[in-house]
Design an enzyme around this catalytic site. Structure first.
Site, PDB file in Angstrom:
ATOM      1  N   ASP A  54       0.817  -1.210   0.000  1.00 61.66           N
ATOM      2  CA  ASP A  54       0.000   0.000   0.000  1.00 61.66           C
ATOM      3  C   ASP A  54       0.857   1.269   0.000  1.00 61.66           C
ATOM      4  O   ASP A  54       1.986   1.257   0.472  1.00 61.66           O
ATOM      5  CB  ASP A  54      -0.915  -0.029   1.237  1.00 61.66           C
ATOM      6  CG  ASP A  54      -2.021   0.990   1.133  1.00 61.66           C
ATOM      7  OD1 ASP A  54      -2.292   1.477   0.015  1.00 61.66           O
ATOM      8  OD2 ASP A  54      -2.623   1.318   2.174  1.00 61.66           O
ATOM      9  N   HIS A  66       2.840   3.149  -8.775  1.00 62.50           N
ATOM     10  CA  HIS A  66       2.741   1.691  -8.985  1.00 62.50           C
ATOM     11  C   HIS A  66       4.016   1.169  -9.655  1.00 62.50           C
ATOM     12  O   HIS A  66       4.505   0.092  -9.340  1.00 62.50           O
ATOM     13  CB  HIS A  66       1.514   1.355  -9.830  1.00 62.50           C
ATOM     14  CG  HIS A  66       0.220   1.738  -9.170  1.00 62.50           C
ATOM     15  ND1 HIS A  66      -0.070   1.414  -7.875  1.00 62.50           N
ATOM     16  CD2 HIS A  66      -0.876   2.415  -9.627  1.00 62.50           C
ATOM     17  CE1 HIS A  66      -1.268   1.878  -7.554  1.00 62.50           C
ATOM     18  NE2 HIS A  66      -1.776   2.492  -8.599  1.00 62.50           N
ATOM     19  N   LEU A 119      11.386 -20.206  -3.592  1.00 62.54           N
ATOM     20  CA  LEU A 119      10.273 -19.347  -3.153  1.00 62.54           C
ATOM     21  C   LEU A 119       9.064 -19.444  -4.084  1.00 62.54           C
ATOM     22  O   LEU A 119       9.215 -19.416  -5.307  1.00 62.54           O
ATOM     23  CB  LEU A 119      10.767 -17.887  -3.140  1.00 62.54           C
ATOM     24  CG  LEU A 119       9.712 -16.822  -2.849  1.00 62.54           C
ATOM     25  CD1 LEU A 119       9.370 -16.797  -1.368  1.00 62.54           C
ATOM     26  CD2 LEU A 119      10.192 -15.441  -3.288  1.00 62.54           C
TER      27      LEU A 119
HETATM   28  C1  FPP Z   1      -1.988   0.102  -3.280  1.00 62.47           C
HETATM   29  O1  FPP Z   1      -1.508   1.427  -3.283  1.00 62.47           O
HETATM   30  C2  FPP Z   1      -1.418  -0.644  -4.380  1.00 62.47           C
HETATM   31  C3  FPP Z   1      -2.137  -1.286  -5.345  1.00 62.47           C
HETATM   32  C4  FPP Z   1      -3.602  -1.280  -5.369  1.00 62.47           C
HETATM   33  C5  FPP Z   1      -1.482  -1.992  -6.442  1.00 62.47           C
HETATM   34  C6  FPP Z   1      -0.190  -2.683  -6.137  1.00 62.47           C
HETATM   35  C7  FPP Z   1       0.456  -3.023  -7.417  1.00 62.47           C
HETATM   36  C8  FPP Z   1       1.763  -2.944  -7.721  1.00 62.47           C
HETATM   37  C9  FPP Z   1       2.808  -2.579  -6.724  1.00 62.47           C
HETATM   38  C10 FPP Z   1       2.276  -3.192  -9.094  1.00 62.47           C
HETATM   39  C11 FPP Z   1       1.558  -4.179  -9.969  1.00 62.47           C
HETATM   40  C12 FPP Z   1       1.759  -5.567  -9.568  1.00 62.47           C
HETATM   41  C13 FPP Z   1       2.600  -6.474 -10.142  1.00 62.47           C
HETATM   42  C14 FPP Z   1       2.639  -7.832  -9.582  1.00 62.47           C
HETATM   43  C15 FPP Z   1       3.485  -6.153 -11.262  1.00 62.47           C
HETATM   44  P1  FPP Z   1      -2.544   2.602  -3.471  1.00 62.47           P
HETATM   45  O2  FPP Z   1      -2.586   2.955  -4.886  1.00 62.47           O
HETATM   46  O3  FPP Z   1      -3.859   2.223  -2.867  1.00 62.47           O
HETATM   47  O4  FPP Z   1      -1.854   3.738  -2.627  1.00 62.47           O
HETATM   48  P2  FPP Z   1      -2.592   4.925  -1.880  1.00 62.47           P
HETATM   49  O5  FPP Z   1      -3.360   4.317  -0.751  1.00 62.47           O
HETATM   50  O6  FPP Z   1      -1.447   5.763  -1.418  1.00 62.47           O
HETATM   51  O7  FPP Z   1      -3.459   5.619  -2.874  1.00 62.47           O
END
Ligand code: FPP
Length: 254
Positions: free
Chosen positions: A33, A50, A144
């Protein structure tokens, strides 16, 4: 600059040396997150957050693999994330495809098995194809297990499991009396995997957000204020060291 790098390396090494190699969590689950807030702080579009988050994935997978974690489950896209603007959803799907295409060779070389939980049938066809390809390529590895939670929601997983159980009872393959914890485990997406020993959520939020609700009954929880793109080896080692100090009683007494 060189001194700074050296200092950082030393602190990593100290943390690594302090780890009890006989008490490494078998299964770590992470809610990745804070990507959006990381980007906002830098006046960048959320998608850049991201993208930066993917770099953290690379580092954390490497560390987990090296220290002997057996399962790493990453919450990459939830059943609720479809509510985000289409641009962001598309960017996340593209990042997944890019990640798999770019990393699978290296992951395979490092003996990593690629797996997923969640209902991937609802992902774009290209994502499904790359996932299947990556799974097939790495299926004989013994290191893993990198378990990507994609279109995953715990409630959705439990509903799908209940439906399968109901069908098997209806078809006479199963008796109601057979339904117990172990049987339910076998119907979940995590069938065959141990429950997470440690669940990590960076970014300052103190909630579980529909992630592995059944499986974390006795997981140790660790929260930090760092946004996922800034999460790193040191943070992971700190979480594991804290985990190693916890007294896990599983409802019993010692
Ligand atoms: C949450 O941060 C994150 C996500 C919903 C997506 C996580 C995805 C990745 C790190 C990359 C894609 C995955 C792969 C496997 C390549 P948020 O956007 O909710 O952050 P915020 O709460 O600060 O808005």
């Amino acid at each position: 600059m060189f001194n700074l790098i050296k200092e950082k390396k030393q602190s990593d090494d100290n943390l690594l040396d302090s780890l009890d190699k006989n008490n490494i969590p078998l299964h770590i689950a992470i809610i990745m997150d804070g990507n959006g807030r990381w980007a906002k702080k830098r006046n960048l579009p959320r998608t850049m957050g991201h993208k930066a988050g993917v770099e953290t994935i690379r580092e954390i997978v490497k560390v987990c693999s090296n220290i002997g974690v057996k399962y790493l489950t990453l919450y990459a896209f939830s059943t609720e994330n479809w509510k985000r603007p289409a641009d962001e959803v598309n960017a996340l799907m593209n990042l997944l495809v890019e990640y798999l295409r770019r990393e699978v060779q290296e992951l395979d070389k490092n003996n990593v098995v690629i797996n997923w939980i969640g209902d991937i049938a609802k992902l774009p066809a290209i994502c499904q194809e790359e996932l299947l390809r990556a799974k097939e390529k790495t299926k004989d590895n013994t290191g893993l297990v990198l378990n990507l939670a994609l279109n995953y929601g715990s409630r959705d997983e439990i509903i799908r499991a209940i439906k399968k159980i109901a069908i098997d009872v209806r078809d006479g393959k199963l008796k109601t009396e057979d339904i117990n914890e172990e049987l339910i485990n076998g119907y979940l997406d995590t069938a065959g995997m141990p429950d997470p020993d440690l669940m990590i959520r960076p970014s300052g939020e103190l909630r579980i957000s529909n992630f592995l609700l059944w499986q974390i009954a006795y997981s140790e929880l660790w929260f930090s204020n760092i946004f996922w793109p800034d999460f790193n080896k040191n943070e992971l080692l700190k979480a594991i060291l804290e985990y190693q100090k916890r007294d896990r009683r599983f409802g019993g007494v010692k």
